[in-house]
Structures are given as structure tokens and as C-alpha cells.
Design a protein around this motif. Sequence first.
Motif, PDB file in Angstrom:
ATOM      1  N   ILE A  19      37.758  -5.940  34.968  1.00 27.47           N
ATOM      2  CA  ILE A  19      38.119  -4.567  34.274  1.00 27.47           C
ATOM      3  C   ILE A  19      37.055  -4.643  33.570  1.00 27.47           C
ATOM      4  N   LEU A  23      32.893  -2.476  33.827  1.00 27.88           N
ATOM      5  CA  LEU A  23      32.883  -2.281  32.186  1.00 27.88           C
ATOM      6  C   LEU A  23      31.805  -2.339  31.764  1.00 27.88           C
ATOM      7  N   HIS A  27      28.142  -0.608  30.409  1.00 22.50           N
ATOM      8  CA  HIS A  27      27.717  -0.325  29.307  1.00 22.50           C
ATOM      9  C   HIS A  27      26.385  -0.599  28.895  1.00 22.50           C
ATOM     10  N   ARG A  32      24.098   6.798  29.834  1.00 26.21           N
ATOM     11  CA  ARG A  32      25.276   6.753  29.575  1.00 26.21           C
ATOM     12  C   ARG A  32      25.043   8.002  28.850  1.00 26.21           C
ATOM     13  N   PRO A  40      34.216   5.817  33.171  1.00 28.66           N
ATOM     14  CA  PRO A  40      34.330   4.971  31.996  1.00 28.66           C
ATOM     15  C   PRO A  40      33.629   3.795  32.475  1.00 28.66           C
ATOM     16  N   TRP A  63      39.087  10.587  40.081  1.00 27.03           N
ATOM     17  CA  TRP A  63      37.956   9.725  39.993  1.00 27.03           C
ATOM     18  C   TRP A  63      38.389   7.936  41.067  1.00 27.03           C
ATOM     19  N   TYR A  76      41.965  11.101  36.411  1.00 23.87           N
ATOM     20  CA  TYR A  76      42.237  10.577  35.029  1.00 23.87           C
ATOM     21  C   TYR A  76      42.235  12.004  33.683  1.00 23.87           C
ATOM     22  N   ASP A  88      40.738  10.241  25.466  1.00 22.91           N
ATOM     23  CA  ASP A  88      40.686   8.997  26.257  1.00 22.91           C
ATOM     24  C   ASP A  88      42.146   9.152  26.890  1.00 22.91           C
ATOM     25  N   GLY A  90      43.275   8.229  29.984  1.00 22.37           N
ATOM     26  CA  GLY A  90      43.800   6.856  30.552  1.00 22.37           C
ATOM     27  C   GLY A  90      44.167   7.291  32.565  1.00 22.37           C
ATOM     28  N   PRO A  91      43.939   7.054  33.035  1.00 16.65           N
ATOM     29  CA  PRO A  91      44.549   7.223  33.902  1.00 16.65           C
ATOM     30  C   PRO A  91      45.826   7.748  34.305  1.00 16.65           C
TER      31      PRO A  91
END
Lengths: 488, 488
Positions: A19, A23, A27, A32, A40, A63, A76, A88, A90-91
Motif C-alpha cells: 500500500i 501511494l 504521490h 494530483r 488516495p 473505489w 470510500y 478522509d 477510509g474504506p
Amino acid sequence: MWTREQRYRRLEEATPEEIASLLEIVHACPFRQTFHIQPPMGLMNDPNGLAYFDGYYHVFYQWFPLGPVHGVKYWYHMKSTDLVTWSDEGPAIRPDQDFDSHGAYSGSALERDGELYLMYTGNKRDENWLRYPSQCIAVMNQSGEISKWQDPVISKPPNGYTEHFRDPKVWKGDAGFCAIIGAQRENLTGTVLLYSSPDMETWKFDGELETSLPNFGYMWECPDYFELDNSGVLIFSPQGIETKDDEFQNIYQSGYLIGNKVNLASREFHHGEFKELDRGFDFYAPQTMVDPHGRKILIGWMGLPEIDYPTDKNGWAHCLTIPRELSIQNGKLIQTPVEELQALRKQKIKVQAHIENEIKSIEGLAGTTFEMKIKVARLDAAEFGIEFRANDRKKTVLTYEAKRKRLLLDRSLSGEDVGIEYGTGRACSLDSEIVTVHLFVDVSSVEIFINDGEEVFTSRIFPEEDGQDIRFFANHGSVDMTVEKWAI
Amino acid sequence: MWTREQRYRRLEEATPEEIASLLEIVHACPFRQTFHIQPPMGLMNDPNGLAYFDGYYHVFYQWFPLGPVHGVKYWYHMKSTDLVTWSDEGPAIRPDQDFDSHGAYSGSALERDGELYLMYTGNKRDENWLRYPSQCIAVMNQSGEISKWQDPVISKPPNGYTEHFRDPKVWKGDAGFCAIIGAQRENLTGTVLLYSSPDMETWKFDGELETSLPNFGYMWECPDYFELDNSGVLIFSPQGIETKDDEFQNIYQSGYLIGNKVNLASREFHHGEFKELDRGFDFYAPQTMVDPHGRKILIGWMGLPEIDYPTDKNGWAHCLTIPRELSIQNGKLIQTPVEELQALRKQKIKVQAHIENEIKSIEGLAGTTFEMKIKVARLDAAEFGIEFRANDRKKTVLTYEAKRKRLLLDRSLSGEDVGIEYGTGRACSLDSEIVTVHLFVDVSSVEIFINDGEEVFTSRIFPEEDGQDIRFFANHGSVDMTVEKWAI
């Protein structure tokens, strides 16, 4: 090329290290966004479960976590007190049951007894990859904990409809709960189905919503019915509509019917013609909610199915639009950016400009992320327009053809190409002269509101990083304008 | 201070960004290991489900993802073809059912019909925080997919036992499946219970394993019964054993009984005295497996409950020991590093040393992660020993007192303190003269095998980063040794 195994790989199978490295790639992406809801990592699509609940605006979205493809879908969760800053969460809904094993598909939210009911489509496939859709309930409490009901509340499509049966939008009517669900008839035309329930648990199939569009595309996705200004409004996303002049240029459409309020007993809906909600390149599957101020707020997916995007190589795709307030004027749905977005405004510049047979920049007027309002005071040019996110090589261009009252958004030179198989221009004609142009430009998108929301162009663009120039032009005449711009 | 809410927060509630930022803090830790299994973030404890299955060694471990505390437990999965290089298979069993809502606690694995059966303790608490343990089954197929059986196979402790009822170790006996489960009697003494089943589904409580230790601590955790070299061996981790001379110095113990093979009908186990498996500071809850070569392999948790560790501030805690092969010699369980670990060996240095009333370094002999074998050829000093992970200020010291045949591991000056409330030295006496000392030193641990596994000292140490010196000393006499060292 993503294999089925890769597309149906679950977030739960990924290690924390994986993960983190996904990310990291995201990034590093130059595209973005800064003020749009974006995933994310992985791919987002439809906004889901829009609601004002427990002091927050809640937005969920479809998502797939592990790559920029339409794999197994999660919900999400984002929430906000002001529609501007999103936290945020999350899931939210995971595809962890047999009935949603191949995706927790789109759906909607309804507050009931201090909890938020999320009604969504469980997507299941068997070993022969046959699809079994069902409509399911998950309940979120005020701590944000979500628990699913053990069994779907609608276990399968009614007789006469195919396995394309999804995207329930639920609301509380006078006589109980109502839901409208996107469907495909066995003759492969699209429609929407009405269901009713006394308790959200037992649902009765009432029949189709009777529109005057019996043969309008092969599937209607993401239906949303609501009443506004004493009218009934049905928003939906039909698939299979043919291009017609400047209309229906995208792979799939998204639009609305306005008519009388639907009579739920007869299910009749007398309405005007289908109109597109947006005239840009990237807009689909919008959903609405009502907030405590009584505003009807719409958020769309700034993306389209089956199109590759330049961010794919950085492991993510798509974003949502800014929230827009809806109203009806002259039989048309008008979208205006919610006023809370003014909180984003930083340095302001305001200038009066006279442009005459020329293209010119205005000193100090440039930027990559900004809001800009242009008010046309006097126009006698044949054409005038704006170039933005421009440098010496690249530009995105909005042109107004005065005689035809026609606007053209050209992203052929915007930067990295996207969806060019569906053309590089989008256009529409206005009912009246152009008065205002209101742009929200983020790192890789633009949303343009014309004449206070009479038309909207929503598009992803993938400009060069130094593409900060803004230029104005007028051909065969001149234009006088006031330009206000705020950095974001 | 972690609240109950924080400790029972689930991985599924964390956003990808949160996971990435937790990992970043972990990665900044100077004490991350290089050749030991350690959690990517959060806290690990007991090894679980050790098995050779489908061509791989499988090791699972207890895991709380979101911090260095004993929160809600998951099983994390690692696999390997060689016991040296481990591939990270991510989270395995999740606490996602009512019966394991407060933790998927420890358990074991058994291959059956081409699948790996994982039998574990479901830990559930009610609103009054009362604990309801059950024994549950999850099945992993050859694709690594794990599915849980819907209901626990043993729903509660038998009458006469408290809620401390956990850690099933399952095996296939001549007459069916057997399991041994750690338990506490209602008189608050520890024991282990035997269960049998024809099919893994229906389990019959047969009674306690009848040992000669009716009152030996208040709880026996992680029992593991197996037969080796024609003996029966029961490994377990009793809690509440009092310190006695050099023994039982840690907060909780971990040891074994060797006896005749257990008669499953009478459940009688005639055995010798309880012996500690390890004489170091950090060792608990070991588990064993048999591999295709017939080797009995043990892996332990290199940590202890209820002790803070310096890595806590970097958001992680603990690791597993290296895998060790078990054998029985003179009524004692002998542990030797599995020979596959030789694959870790890099640059080698081999020297003969004569040390006499002095402390000295050997040119070129230094390092932070290494294997070192010392063979004592002749000894007439009163004391000799080794300092390692040392600099001018810090050192870890192993001293041999020749007259008492006693070894002392001193971590008072190792570096950052850990568990000092339980002392800074550990010692044991040997049955015979010292002949070999075999060290495996990682960034923050040391495992010392004495006389080819007659005794083992397993300890975390938290030295300074430049603590690379290795020194030898002899007092009141001299020692001749051969030293082999390999960088790792």
C-alpha cells in the motif's frame, strides 16, 4: 493489461508495504488535484451515498484500491462540515459477503432513526462469470461504524429485466420508502424501476417509471429522482445514445428530464426532453443530496468508463466535481458552485480589459489552480475567448462564436492526450448572449460555468507543469470585460 | 496511553495515507531487524499456524496493526521455501465476525485434503467487557485464500474452567483429530485440555491432560504437544511462576515437559521436571511444526507481554526468533539454528585467539549483524567472555564463570533500557564445561546457542548504531579459542 485476477484482488490481500509503495507512485504524479475529492490510490468512479448526516456532509465513492482499473469495488468515505475541506474516513463498504463478492456497487443514503442507511448494489459473479445483482443495505451509526444487513433486501431483478439492475436511489415518500433502480429490459433497452417499502426491509416492485423514452439507450445507470421548485426531476446516465450535432459526444451520457411530480400510484412521469447536465469531456453518474439549508447539491464523477487517463501510469484515476447547487430556470437545471467554495479564495486580482483583434495576457494574471470570473460588458467581436493552463506549446481554449452564440472547449493542445477517439472539442449553443464565464481550474481539471450555470463544461486536462499563462483573445472586433481571479 | 477505542480500532478503518504514514515512522526506526520476521508496523506476538504446506513453510503471527500495543488481533502471514527468505503475504485472519470481534487469537495449522486448516481462538467481549472465547476454523486453499467456517467449532469453555481458554494446537492422531487448548481452572490454576474430533467439526472434550503439575501458575498459554525421539513433549507458557535462583526471571515463562508418549485414552502424561526453553530476556509462546525432512522446527516470539520496548515510539514492537531444529539429548530439548540459515553468511573471518588477563579486540572482527561461532580449545581462566555491539560507552556482555560453569548475559549497558524492572542479567549453569558459543546478532537482538543448543539465550538489545566492536576477555588466566564470524 490487467488480468481478472489482478482486478479482483482485494485491498485486504495487500500488505502495508505494498500500500505504501502504491501511494508513493501516486504521490509522484504531477496531476494530483488540490481541491477536488480524489482517491488516495486506485480508481474512483461514481459518487455514492451523498447525505447530510450527524452534522457532516458525507460523500462516498466507488473505489478499486489496487490500480487504475475497474476492479472489485469498495465504497470510500469522505466527510466535511463545509463542502470544502474533506476528512478522509477510509474504506467504508467492502465486498466481503457472498452477495457483493464482486463489488459493492453504487447506491445512495437515507437518514433514519439517527443512523445512515446505505442502499447499494451487491455485485456477484459465479464461476462462469455470470452476474447476479442484488440490492443491499448497510447501516452507518454516528461513530461511523458500518454494519451490513445479512441478506440483500432485493435479491434479484424482476422478471423481464436483465442482470443490469443497479444503483438504487432511496428516499422517504409520504407513504413509505421509495427506491428507483437502473435497469435493462430483456429487449435490451434502458429504464428505471420503482420499488416501495414500509420498513426498508421488505421491498415491493411497483413497475417502471413511465417516461416517454421507451427506447433511449440500452441501459440507464445511476437514476436519481427528486422534486425541486415544484417539479419532478429525473437525473440518469443512459448508455448507448447516439451523437447528435454538438450533443452526446462522450462515450456515455449524463442528463435529466424535468416534468411534473411523479404520481407514484400510476408511476407516470410527464416530462420534457432529455438534456445533458454537462457539456464537457468528463462527467458521469452524478448524485444529489438535500442539505439543512434546503439546498439540492449535486456532485458528479469527473471521469468516464472505458477511457484511459494519463494518471493511469501513476496508479490512480479520476476525481469528483466540485459540489454544485441545483435550481430550475426556464425548464432547465442550473448548476452553480456552492458558495462555501469561496473559502478557497486566496490572492485576488481584478482588472478591466479591452481586447481588440488580438490575443493578450494581463500582467499578474496567471496560475495553475485558480477560480476566475469573467463578466462580458460589451461584445462586438465575431469571436472571443480564453486560453488557460498555457505555455508556448500548450493551451486549453474556450472560444465563443458570437453569431451562433456557440461555445467551444478545445483540449486538442491541452497537454497529455485523453480520450481522443471521442474528439478533442466539445461545444454547445446558448439560449442568450454570453454574460459570465466562471472557471474553477485545478491541477488537472477545469469546470466552466456559463451564464451563472446555464451550461457547464467539466473536463480533465493534463497540462504541462509550467502551463500557467492565461490569455484573452478577440477576432474581428473587440470585447470589454471585467476579470476577477483568485488563486486557490 | 492508548484508549480502549484506539486499541480496538481496526486496520479496515485506517486510510491508505494513515497506513503509509505509520510505515514511515516505522521505517525511521534504527532498530529494524534484517533477518528476523518482524511486523511491517504495529505489534506482533505469538507465532501461529506454523506449517509446511503446498511447497512452502508458512508462519503466521498475532498482529495488531495500528500501534505498538496489544489491541485487536489479526493473523499476519509470511511464507518461505527455505526458512530464510520470507515473502510477505499480508493480513490473513481478520477479526471480522461476531465470535472473533475482539481478536483472532492464537492457534495452529493442519493440512487436510490439500488445504490448510487454521484452528484459532475467537475472542469476543460484550458491552460489560466480559470475555467469550471460542475455538474457530479458517481454511486456506493453495491460492492463499482464507475462508472462515460460519460458527466456532468449540463455542465455549467446558464447565469448571474460566474464560481463559485459548491457543488450540491441533494434530492428526491415529484415531482422529486431536487438539490441546490452554485453560484456567475455576480455582485459578493453569492446565491444558484435550479435545478430539472425527472431522474437525464436532469436538468432544476429553478432559485435562493429566500432568504432575496441578498447581503450577494461574494460566497455561500456547500448549504444543508432539512426539519426538520416542518421547512425548509438552511445550507451554505458564503464567504466574515464581522466580527461583537463576530460573523463571522473566515476567512469564516458556518451557517444556518431556515424558512418555501421552496415552490419549487415560490422558496421562508421565514426565520429568519443567524446564525453561530459553534463558534470555525475551522469549515466549513458541510453536513447532514438522517439515518434509522430518525435522521438528520451533519458532518463538522474541518478546514478552506487558513490557514496553524502545521501538514503541516508532510504532512497532517485537519479532520472531530464527527457526530452530529440536532434538532431545539427555532428557533435554536441544535447539540448533536450522542449517538453511547458512545462506545468510557473507564475508567470513576465522581467527585463533589467545586471551590472557586482558580484554582485547581482534583486527577486522566487528559488526552489527553477524553470525559468530566460538570454539573454546583450552580454558584456565576463572572467567572469560565476550563483549559485542559495543562502543566506548555501551556493550552487551556474555561472561562464563568457569568454577560454577555458569553463564551470565548482561544487558545493563546494552543501550536503550528495556524491562529493567525484571533485572538486567540472565544466567544459567551448564551441565558440562563450555565448548561452543554460537551467536546470531541482528540490529536489535541476539540469540546465543551454548554447547550446540544445550542452552539458548534469546534477547532483544537496543545498542547504539556505531556499537560494532567485539571484544574478548579473560580474568585470572587465559583461554584459547577459535572464532569464526560471518557478516549477515
